[in-house]
Design a protein around this motif. Structure first.
Motif, PDB file in Angstrom:
ATOM      1  N   VAL A   9       0.919  -1.328   0.047  1.00  0.00           N
ATOM      2  CA  VAL A   9      -0.031  -0.045   0.021  1.00  0.00           C
ATOM      3  C   VAL A   9       0.783   1.277  -0.068  1.00  0.00           C
ATOM      4  N   SER A  10       0.802   1.928  -0.985  1.00  0.00           N
ATOM      5  CA  SER A  10       1.584   3.225  -1.190  1.00  0.00           C
ATOM      6  C   SER A  10       0.851   4.219  -0.399  1.00  0.00           C
ATOM      7  N   ILE A  11       1.501   4.962   0.536  1.00  0.00           N
ATOM      8  CA  ILE A  11       1.047   6.056   1.587  1.00  0.00           C
ATOM      9  C   ILE A  11       1.903   7.115   1.426  1.00  0.00           C
ATOM     10  N   SER A  12       1.294   8.395   1.722  1.00  0.00           N
ATOM     11  CA  SER A  12       2.143   9.810   1.908  1.00  0.00           C
ATOM     12  C   SER A  12       1.887  10.488   3.009  1.00  0.00           C
ATOM     13  N   GLY A  13       1.088   9.953   3.706  1.00  0.00           N
ATOM     14  CA  GLY A  13       0.789  10.888   5.018  1.00  0.00           C
ATOM     15  C   GLY A  13      -0.537  11.492   4.805  1.00  0.00           C
ATOM     16  N   GLY A  14      -0.909  11.742   3.629  1.00  0.00           N
ATOM     17  CA  GLY A  14      -2.102  12.750   3.373  1.00  0.00           C
ATOM     18  C   GLY A  14      -3.181  11.920   3.576  1.00  0.00           C
ATOM     19  N   LYS A  15      -4.580  12.808   3.550  1.00  0.00           N
ATOM     20  CA  LYS A  15      -5.789  12.053   3.840  1.00  0.00           C
ATOM     21  C   LYS A  15      -6.288  11.077   3.012  1.00  0.00           C
ATOM     22  N   ASP A  16      -5.894  11.000   1.851  1.00  0.00           N
ATOM     23  CA  ASP A  16      -6.499   9.799   0.813  1.00  0.00           C
ATOM     24  C   ASP A  16      -5.758   8.743   1.004  1.00  0.00           C
ATOM     25  N   SER A  17      -4.334   8.706   1.140  1.00  0.00           N
ATOM     26  CA  SER A  17      -3.729   7.528   1.331  1.00  0.00           C
ATOM     27  C   SER A  17      -4.042   6.701   2.741  1.00  0.00           C
ATOM     28  N   ASP A  18      -4.202   7.918   3.656  1.00  0.00           N
ATOM     29  CA  ASP A  18      -4.390   7.146   5.218  1.00  0.00           C
ATOM     30  C   ASP A  18      -6.104   6.469   5.300  1.00  0.00           C
ATOM     31  N   ALA A  19      -6.867   6.961   4.416  1.00  0.00           N
ATOM     32  CA  ALA A  19      -8.438   6.513   4.220  1.00  0.00           C
ATOM     33  C   ALA A  19      -8.268   5.010   3.524  1.00  0.00           C
ATOM     34  N   MET A  20      -7.067   4.882   2.633  1.00  0.00           N
ATOM     35  CA  MET A  20      -7.035   3.983   1.910  1.00  0.00           C
ATOM     36  C   MET A  20      -6.469   2.634   2.645  1.00  0.00           C
ATOM     37  N   ILE A  21      -5.434   3.158   3.038  1.00  0.00           N
ATOM     38  CA  ILE A  21      -4.698   1.901   4.063  1.00  0.00           C
ATOM     39  C   ILE A  21      -5.332   1.391   5.190  1.00  0.00           C
ATOM     40  N   ALA A  73      -0.522   1.061  14.686  1.00  0.00           N
ATOM     41  CA  ALA A  73      -2.080   0.835  15.068  1.00  0.00           C
ATOM     42  C   ALA A  73      -2.545  -0.267  14.023  1.00  0.00           C
ATOM     43  N   LEU A  74      -2.124  -0.134  12.800  1.00  0.00           N
ATOM     44  CA  LEU A  74      -2.608  -1.123  12.069  1.00  0.00           C
ATOM     45  C   LEU A  74      -1.846  -2.520  11.805  1.00  0.00           C
ATOM     46  N   GLU A  75      -0.870  -2.660  12.710  1.00  0.00           N
ATOM     47  CA  GLU A  75      -0.049  -3.787  12.762  1.00  0.00           C
ATOM     48  C   GLU A  75       0.775  -4.311  11.513  1.00  0.00           C
ATOM     49  N   MET A  76       1.247  -3.390  10.513  1.00  0.00           N
ATOM     50  CA  MET A  76       1.707  -3.486   9.632  1.00  0.00           C
ATOM     51  C   MET A  76       3.103  -3.086   9.228  1.00  0.00           C
ATOM     52  N   PRO A  77       3.997  -3.743   8.622  1.00  0.00           N
ATOM     53  CA  PRO A  77       5.312  -3.241   8.450  1.00  0.00           C
ATOM     54  C   PRO A  77       5.354  -1.950   7.387  1.00  0.00           C
ATOM     55  N   LEU A  78       6.172  -0.859   7.770  1.00  0.00           N
ATOM     56  CA  LEU A  78       6.295   0.083   7.152  1.00  0.00           C
ATOM     57  C   LEU A  78       7.579   0.464   6.381  1.00  0.00           C
ATOM     58  N   ALA A  84     -10.328  -9.174   7.306  1.00  0.00           N
ATOM     59  CA  ALA A  84     -11.764  -9.536   7.266  1.00  0.00           C
ATOM     60  C   ALA A  84     -11.879 -10.919   6.166  1.00  0.00           C
ATOM     61  N   ARG A  85     -11.105 -10.622   5.017  1.00  0.00           N
ATOM     62  CA  ARG A  85     -11.480 -11.528   4.033  1.00  0.00           C
ATOM     63  C   ARG A  85     -10.114 -12.723   4.439  1.00  0.00           C
ATOM     64  N   GLY A  86      -9.316 -12.790   5.145  1.00  0.00           N
ATOM     65  CA  GLY A  86      -8.246 -13.601   5.407  1.00  0.00           C
ATOM     66  C   GLY A  86      -7.544 -13.827   4.367  1.00  0.00           C
ATOM     67  N   TRP A  87      -6.931 -12.758   3.787  1.00  0.00           N
ATOM     68  CA  TRP A  87      -6.148 -12.944   2.573  1.00  0.00           C
ATOM     69  C   TRP A  87      -4.729 -13.344   3.412  1.00  0.00           C
ATOM     70  N   GLN A  88      -3.980 -14.328   2.682  1.00  0.00           N
ATOM     71  CA  GLN A  88      -2.801 -14.701   2.960  1.00  0.00           C
ATOM     72  C   GLN A  88      -1.439 -14.184   2.874  1.00  0.00           C
ATOM     73  N   GLY A  89      -1.476 -13.295   1.806  1.00  0.00           N
ATOM     74  CA  GLY A  89      -0.157 -12.628   1.389  1.00  0.00           C
ATOM     75  C   GLY A  89       0.169 -11.627   2.196  1.00  0.00           C
ATOM     76  N   ASP A  90       1.446 -11.199   1.985  1.00  0.00           N
ATOM     77  CA  ASP A  90       1.999 -10.190   2.912  1.00  0.00           C
ATOM     78  C   ASP A  90       1.355  -8.752   2.631  1.00  0.00           C
ATOM     79  N   LEU A  91       1.020  -8.208   3.980  1.00  0.00           N
ATOM     80  CA  LEU A  91       0.474  -6.628   3.572  1.00  0.00           C
ATOM     81  C   LEU A  91       1.693  -5.735   4.378  1.00  0.00           C
TER      82      LEU A  91
END
Length: 243
Positions: A32-44, A85-90, A53-60
């Protein structure tokens, strides 16, 4: 074709394109490409919720392309807290030149060549997106080694950040070749009519094997999406050879 929008009251989890749901269910990694702006914050936030929720097994994981001193001062801390907070690597990536240095380089090049065109990036000259964001992301997703100035920063199990989590390159898990990956980019349809017409998904040509790249004759959003689906089927038929 109308892009889905997080601002649409009717937006729901089911708005994710069926093709994307299919390949995610089959184990694709999600960057997930993020910038710190509101659009990418909502997306991530939405994609992290969907992934679990879907139980996807690939890396996030999240990708942040640092623009240099043009960034707002609180962006690093904001993204660290968000991903913790989202428990994902950055993963933090750097371009060859910062945004300001890129403008300077372009200015000097234009003067040297005696060309009559602006050196500032703009809606009509989006070289900054390619050089500052797309190219570093492509390099990482191909599994190429990073330069000495590039290093990731990670959240610990207790959501605490410390220097031991910073390395000259991401862990082996995240540096392996990403042969099967979806890279999500936040493009808000309401921002412009041109963005509203972009495909919801397409092959990322800069990291795809040559036989899966989108052909030049695919011009419309519908054609690019159709090719992505065909390329994916071709990849499966080949025994998952290439990227």
């Amino acid at each position: 074709m109308q892009q889905n929008s997080l601002l649409d009251a009717a937006y729901s989890e089911n708005s994710t394109p069926a093709f994307i749901q299919t390949i995610m269910a089959q184990g694709a990694d999600l960057a997930v490409s993020i910038s710190g702006g509101k659009d990418s914050d909502a997306m991530i936030r939405l994609l992290a919720k969907l992934h679990r929720a879907r139980g996807w097994q690939g890396d996030l994981f999240a990708l942040f392309c640092e623009l240099g001193r043009i960034e707002w001062l609180g962006v690093d801390e904001h993204l660290r807290q968000l991903c913790a907070a989202l428990e994902m690597p950055l993963i933090k990536l750097y371009a060859k030149r910062s945004m300001v240095d890129e403008w300077q380089h372009r200015y000097e090049t234009i003067i040297e060549k005696q060309e009559d065109k602006p050196f500032w990036s703009s809606a009509g000259a989006r070289y900054c997106t390619d050089r500052e964001k797309t190219q570093p992301s492509n390099k990482f997703l191909r599994g190429s080694e990073m330069t000495a100035t590039e290093k990731p920063f990670w959240s610990s199990s207790a959501a605490r950040f410390c220097t031991k989590h910073e390395k000259t390159q991401p862990s082996d898990k995240l540096l392996r070749d990403h042969n099967f990956v979806v890279c999500a980019i936040g493009l808000r349809a309401e921002e412009s009519s041109a963005r509203a017409k972009k495909p919801r998904y397409q092959v990322r040509n800069d990291i795809a094997s040559v036989w899966y790249k989108t052909p030049a004759y695919c011009k419309t959003a519908e054609e690019k999406e159709a090719w992505a689906e065909q390329a994916y089927q071709n990849w499966l038929d080949s025994g998952r050879k290439g990227r």
